[in-house]
Scaffold this motif. Structure first.
Motif, PDB file in Angstrom:
ATOM      1  N   SER A 128       0.837  -1.202   0.000  1.00  0.00           N
ATOM      2  CA  SER A 128       0.000   0.000   0.000  1.00  0.00           C
ATOM      3  C   SER A 128       0.870   1.249   0.000  1.00  0.00           C
ATOM      4  CB  SER A 128      -0.921   0.006   1.215  1.00  0.00           C
ATOM      5  OG  SER A 128      -0.134   0.109   2.387  1.00  0.00           O
ATOM      6  N   LEU A 129       0.222   2.415  -0.158  1.00  0.00           N
ATOM      7  CA  LEU A 129       0.951   3.680  -0.087  1.00  0.00           C
ATOM      8  C   LEU A 129       1.034   4.153   1.355  1.00  0.00           C
ATOM      9  CD1 LEU A 129      -0.463   5.732  -3.121  1.00  0.00           C
ATOM     10  CD2 LEU A 129       1.713   4.495  -2.962  1.00  0.00           C
ATOM     11  N   MET A 130       2.213   4.616   1.764  1.00  0.00           N
ATOM     12  CA  MET A 130       2.440   5.123   3.129  1.00  0.00           C
ATOM     13  C   MET A 130       3.241   6.428   3.015  1.00  0.00           C
ATOM     14  SD  MET A 130       1.378   3.180   5.569  1.00  0.00           S
ATOM     15  CE  MET A 130       0.749   1.539   5.842  1.00  0.00           C
ATOM     16  N   PRO A 131       3.165   7.245   4.056  1.00  0.00           N
ATOM     17  CA  PRO A 131       4.041   8.428   4.054  1.00  0.00           C
ATOM     18  C   PRO A 131       5.486   7.968   3.878  1.00  0.00           C
ATOM     19  CG  PRO A 131       2.478   8.543   5.864  1.00  0.00           C
ATOM     20  CD  PRO A 131       2.320   7.188   5.248  1.00  0.00           C
ATOM     21  N   CYS A 132       6.217   8.643   2.999  1.00  0.00           N
ATOM     22  CA  CYS A 132       7.554   8.153   2.644  1.00  0.00           C
ATOM     23  C   CYS A 132       8.502   8.171   3.842  1.00  0.00           C
ATOM     24  CB  CYS A 132       8.144   9.009   1.520  1.00  0.00           C
ATOM     25  SG  CYS A 132       7.229   8.806  -0.015  1.00  0.00           S
ATOM     26  N   ASP A 133       9.269   7.103   3.955  1.00  0.00           N
ATOM     27  CA  ASP A 133      10.257   6.968   5.027  1.00  0.00           C
ATOM     28  C   ASP A 133      11.453   6.264   4.375  1.00  0.00           C
ATOM     29  OD1 ASP A 133      11.821   6.231   7.123  1.00  0.00           O
ATOM     30  OD2 ASP A 133      10.292   5.055   8.190  1.00  0.00           O
ATOM     31  N   THR A 134      12.415   7.060   3.939  1.00  0.00           N
ATOM     32  CA  THR A 134      13.448   6.532   3.044  1.00  0.00           C
ATOM     33  C   THR A 134      14.385   5.516   3.700  1.00  0.00           C
ATOM     34  OG1 THR A 134      14.785   8.454   3.534  1.00  0.00           O
ATOM     35  CG2 THR A 134      13.493   8.527   1.499  1.00  0.00           C
ATOM     36  N   VAL A 135      14.404   5.467   5.031  1.00  0.00           N
ATOM     37  CA  VAL A 135      15.316   4.498   5.666  1.00  0.00           C
ATOM     38  C   VAL A 135      14.603   3.197   6.066  1.00  0.00           C
ATOM     39  CG1 VAL A 135      16.966   6.230   6.471  1.00  0.00           C
ATOM     40  CG2 VAL A 135      15.035   5.562   7.950  1.00  0.00           C
ATOM     41  N   ASN A 136      13.298   3.163   5.868  1.00  0.00           N
ATOM     42  CA  ASN A 136      12.519   1.975   6.204  1.00  0.00           C
ATOM     43  C   ASN A 136      12.677   0.931   5.093  1.00  0.00           C
ATOM     44  OD1 ASN A 136      10.576   0.053   6.661  1.00  0.00           O
ATOM     45  ND2 ASN A 136       8.933   1.519   7.121  1.00  0.00           N
ATOM     46  N   THR A 137      13.291  -0.207   5.400  1.00  0.00           N
ATOM     47  CA  THR A 137      13.549  -1.206   4.343  1.00  0.00           C
ATOM     48  C   THR A 137      12.248  -1.776   3.763  1.00  0.00           C
ATOM     49  OG1 THR A 137      13.754  -2.953   5.977  1.00  0.00           O
ATOM     50  CG2 THR A 137      15.809  -1.901   5.224  1.00  0.00           C
ATOM     51  N   TYR A 138      11.146  -1.683   4.505  1.00  0.00           N
ATOM     52  CA  TYR A 138       9.858  -2.150   3.971  1.00  0.00           C
ATOM     53  C   TYR A 138       9.313  -1.205   2.888  1.00  0.00           C
ATOM     54  CZ  TYR A 138       9.719  -5.932   7.330  1.00  0.00           C
ATOM     55  OH  TYR A 138      10.011  -7.080   8.017  1.00  0.00           O
ATOM     56  N   GLN A 139       9.993  -0.077   2.713  1.00  0.00           N
ATOM     57  CA  GLN A 139       9.619   0.843   1.608  1.00  0.00           C
ATOM     58  C   GLN A 139      10.687   0.852   0.522  1.00  0.00           C
ATOM     59  OE1 GLN A 139       8.278   4.774   2.499  1.00  0.00           O
ATOM     60  NE2 GLN A 139       6.933   4.126   4.165  1.00  0.00           N
ATOM     61  N   GLN A 140      11.622  -0.078   0.615  1.00  0.00           N
ATOM     62  CA  GLN A 140      12.703  -0.083  -0.375  1.00  0.00           C
ATOM     63  C   GLN A 140      12.557  -1.261  -1.342  1.00  0.00           C
ATOM     64  OE1 GLN A 140      16.177  -0.061   2.112  1.00  0.00           O
ATOM     65  NE2 GLN A 140      15.887   2.086   2.701  1.00  0.00           N
ATOM     66  N   TRP A 141      12.803  -0.968  -2.605  1.00  0.00           N
ATOM     67  CA  TRP A 141      12.583  -1.956  -3.676  1.00  0.00           C
ATOM     68  C   TRP A 141      13.749  -1.980  -4.650  1.00  0.00           C
ATOM     69  CZ3 TRP A 141       8.429  -4.630  -2.359  1.00  0.00           C
ATOM     70  CH2 TRP A 141       7.485  -4.012  -1.541  1.00  0.00           C
ATOM     71  N   THR A 142      14.062  -3.164  -5.138  1.00  0.00           N
ATOM     72  CA  THR A 142      15.116  -3.241  -6.165  1.00  0.00           C
ATOM     73  C   THR A 142      14.574  -3.922  -7.420  1.00  0.00           C
ATOM     74  OG1 THR A 142      15.858  -5.301  -5.170  1.00  0.00           O
ATOM     75  CG2 THR A 142      17.071  -3.313  -4.571  1.00  0.00           C
ATOM     76  N   PHE A 143      14.928  -3.351  -8.557  1.00  0.00           N
ATOM     77  CA  PHE A 143      14.584  -3.971  -9.844  1.00  0.00           C
ATOM     78  C   PHE A 143      15.676  -4.962 -10.213  1.00  0.00           C
ATOM     79  CE2 PHE A 143      11.892  -0.271 -10.290  1.00  0.00           C
ATOM     80  CZ  PHE A 143      10.845  -0.738 -11.074  1.00  0.00           C
ATOM     81  N   LYS A 144      15.302  -6.126 -10.645  1.00  0.00           N
ATOM     82  CA  LYS A 144      16.309  -7.082 -11.116  1.00  0.00           C
ATOM     83  C   LYS A 144      15.898  -7.602 -12.494  1.00  0.00           C
ATOM     84  CE  LYS A 144      18.333 -11.500  -9.864  1.00  0.00           C
ATOM     85  NZ  LYS A 144      17.306 -12.527 -10.089  1.00  0.00           N
ATOM     86  N   GLU A 145      16.761  -7.329 -13.476  1.00  0.00           N
ATOM     87  CA  GLU A 145      16.468  -7.817 -14.831  1.00  0.00           C
ATOM     88  C   GLU A 145      16.502  -9.336 -14.851  1.00  0.00           C
ATOM     89  OE1 GLU A 145      18.597  -6.199 -18.109  1.00  0.00           O
ATOM     90  OE2 GLU A 145      18.129  -4.118 -17.564  1.00  0.00           O
ATOM     91  N   LEU A 146      15.666  -9.897 -15.670  1.00  0.00           N
ATOM     92  CA  LEU A 146      15.625 -11.358 -15.764  1.00  0.00           C
ATOM     93  C   LEU A 146      16.378 -11.800 -17.010  1.00  0.00           C
ATOM     94  CD1 LEU A 146      11.827 -11.694 -15.007  1.00  0.00           C
ATOM     95  CD2 LEU A 146      13.708 -12.085 -13.432  1.00  0.00           C
ATOM     96  N   GLN A 147      17.067 -12.893 -16.909  1.00  0.00           N
ATOM     97  CA  GLN A 147      17.730 -13.457 -18.079  1.00  0.00           C
ATOM     98  C   GLN A 147      17.401 -14.934 -18.146  1.00  0.00           C
ATOM     99  OE1 GLN A 147      21.806 -12.516 -18.521  1.00  0.00           O
ATOM    100  NE2 GLN A 147      21.410 -10.320 -18.418  1.00  0.00           N
TER     101      GLN A 147
END
Ligand code: UDP
Ligand code: MN
Length: 583
Positions: free
Chosen positions: A561-580
């Motif tokens: 869901s959307l939450m007030p941004c908290d840049t140090v919270n790892t639950y709000q951090q995402w990484t893109f990983k290309e697939l091969q």
């Protein structure tokens, strides 16, 4: 008295005018060169061969058709009894349509005339070309196949129907063997049956049918169609005028459960075939500009592409274009291959409103792709698309395809040198020409795609084994997280997400949006390629610019869901990983 006087004076004027005009015409004639004479001979033939709109009933309209009663007559839905439902659902699984229902409906049933009224008043040339109606089939139901055949026989002028050619793509169902051979004997040779020696898929089977056909025109139908009133002459007339025109009937829907026959397109609106950049078939309403090119609303109009199953073409022309690319396997993309090839190499496609054909749209594909699919690893349909794109698109447009379908870069499409040589030999025009002159309205719905900033799976930094997943749902739906598939992903694209340079987050042909309840899979807004999303490369947060909040994973419920941004919270951090994927 007055009237006669008037006539006399008119006659006088006429003679005087003629005396002035005749010498003028003679001078013009003397000046005219050989080519002019040839042209006038050609255009006078044209007048003879052109369809004419008349006040009375058209020359091939049926008359005094007897009213019929019975299950499904008039194209009405046929509802089964409760005690038949078990059998019905079994048939549905086996054939993708309710064969119990179909079997109770006459193979010669009546259906509603879905044409616009004007269609009844066209006279067509009396010497239209002879046609092979080609029906390819693989493990189709009995009564639906035969209803297709009977409808063609019942509703086609016999002088234009050379044959109905049934081409069996290696079916293994008993009813399609001796029983079928026996049944078609009643048609006194008008219905012919040939069989593949192994499974070839519908694309190669159609090419084989074209080679085998004896008519001047080949006309393809699926094995679960019903052709409508006076469907054939309007399809043949444009081809008679110009052999490089492919004609396409307007398709009506036949319900896969009740066999109700009904129009797909409402109220006389005209549509034409286009595509989106992932090579999914789409349609667009006919623009005023195109509609106005014709004198009458019931006349054929140009279309960039066609849906695939139902169309007519001059046989020699089809074969001169190399039939379908023989490297295309089983199903998919062949409609585009043929469409692009026709347009870019000097032909054209016309949709014909006065020719209507019903088609059963199944709920799912009841057959697998057999050995052919195992030969080629990876999603076979996307491989087909890649062959078509690599053959017919210019570089700029290829990029749109790979932006929309990033995994396609990794697929082995096989050898396309023969296709490229054909394109060279026929001096075919560029895709840019096609887009500018024919398919310009594609951009209305599917604008040029900005590049992807990221694509691949979106994994959680807090819980790295979990990724965003559409869970295979249809839009609109809330999405969730699921175990990351990584490079083992073989054709399941529910985690393959793209973020483009304009902030659109997409998966397949769908987009992601968000509201107070969660992250949603939605239909992308047609005609736009932008979106609200902004990925911060440093903090790895994903901001929704309108709501000014960030996407967060709930630690307990795994809800997104959307939450007030908290840049140090790892639950709000995402990484893109290309697939091969290792296909
Ligand atoms: N078909 C075939 N071989 C195949 C798959 C399909 O001959 O491997 C036939 C099928 O029986 C039908 C036509 O090709 O008559 C079109 O297939 P289908 O109706 O499944 O395509 P759709 O209408 O769903 O696009
Ligand atoms: Mn079909």
């Amino acid at each position: 008295m007055r009237i006669v006087q008037l006539r006399k004076s008119r006659l006088f004027k006429l003679v005087a005018a003629a005396l002035c005009v005749i010498p003028l015409l003679y001078i013009l004639f003397l000046q005219s060169n050989h080519e002019n004479i040839k042209f006038s001979a050609f255009s006078s033939k044209n007048v003879k061969t052109k369809p004419q709109l008349v006040n009375e009933l058209g020359n091939f309209e049926p008359q005094n058709v007897a009213e019929r009663t019975g299950p499904g007559e008039g194209g009405k839905p046929h509802i089964l009894r409760d005690d038949q439902q078990n059998d019905a659902s079994q048939m549905l699984t086996e054939f993708g349509m309710n064969m119990v229902c179909s079997d109770e409906i006459s193979v010669s049933r009546s259906i509603p005339d879905t044409r616009i009224p004007e269609c009844k008043h066209w006279n067509y040339p009396e010497d239209l070309p002879k046609t092979s109606v080609i029906i390819v089939f693989h493990n189709e139901g009995w009564s639906t196949l035969l209803r297709t055949v009977h409808s063609v026989i019942n509703r086609s002028p016999p002088q234009f129907l050379k044959e109905v050619l049934l081409v069996d793509d290696f079916s293994n169902k008993e009813h399609l063997k001796g029983k079928l051979e026996q049944y078609i004997m009643r048609f006194d040779g008008k219905v012919r049956l040939v069989r593949n020696k192994e499974r070839e898929g519908l694309i190669r089977t159609r090419s084989y049918g074209a080679k085998e056909a004896r008519g001047d025109v080949i006309l393809f139908l699926d094995a679960h169609c019903e052709v409508n009133v006076n469907w054939l002459p309007p399809l043949l007339a444009p081809i008679y005028r110009d052999k490089t025109i492919m004609t396409v009937p307007v398709i009506d829907g036949i319900d896969f459960k009740t066999f109700e026959y009904r129009p797909v397109y409402q109220g006389g609106h005209h549509y034409r075939g286009i595509f989106e950049w992932g090579m999914l078939y789409k349609e667009n309403e006919l623009s005023q500009k195109e509609a106005k090119k014709r004198e009458h609303n019931s006349e054929p109009y140009k279309s960039p592409t066609h849906a695939g199953g139902l169309f007519a073409m001059n046989r020699d022309y089809f074969l001169s274009l190399g039939a379908y690319d023989p490297g295309l396997l089983v199903w998919g993309g062949e409609n585009f291959e043929l469409s692009f090839k026709i347009w870019q190499c000097g032909g054209s496609i016309e949709w014909v409103p006065c020719s209507r054909v019903g088609h059963v749209y199944r709920s799912f594909m009841p057959y697998n792709f057999g050995k052919l699919a195992q030969k080629k690893k990876g999603p076979l349909v996307t491989i087909n698309y890649k062959r078509v794109v690599e053959t017919w698109f210019d570089d700029k447009f290829k990029e749109y395809f790979y932006t929309r379908e990033p995994l396609a870069r990794y697929l082995d499409m096989g050898d396309i040198s023969d296709q490229l040589a054909l394109k060279e030999r026929l001096k075919c025009k560029s895709f840019e020409w096609f887009m500018d002159n024919v398919a310009y309205d594609v951009y209305d719905k599917f604008p040029a795609l900005p590049p992807n900033l990221h694509w691949g799976e979106i994994g959680s930094v807090a819980l790295p084994s979990l990724c965003w997943d559409t869970l295979g749902q249809d839009a609109p739906a809330f999405i969730s997280i699921y175990e990351c598939m990584g490079d083992n992903n073989n054709g399941d694209l529910s985690q393959l997400i793209r973020l483009n340079a304009k902030g659109q987050l997409g998966v397949g042909e769908r987009c992601f949006e968000a509201d107070t309840q969660g992250i949603k899979l939605v239909f992308c807004r047609l005609g736009t390629v932008d979106g609200p999303w902004e990925y911060d490369e440093i903090s790895h947060t994903l901001l929704h610019r309108i709501h000014k909040k960030c996407v967060a994973l709930h630690p307990q419920t795994s809800h997104l869901s959307l939450m007030p941004c908290d840049t140090v919270n790892t639950y709000q951090q995402w990484t893109f990983k290309e697939l091969q994927p290792k296909y």
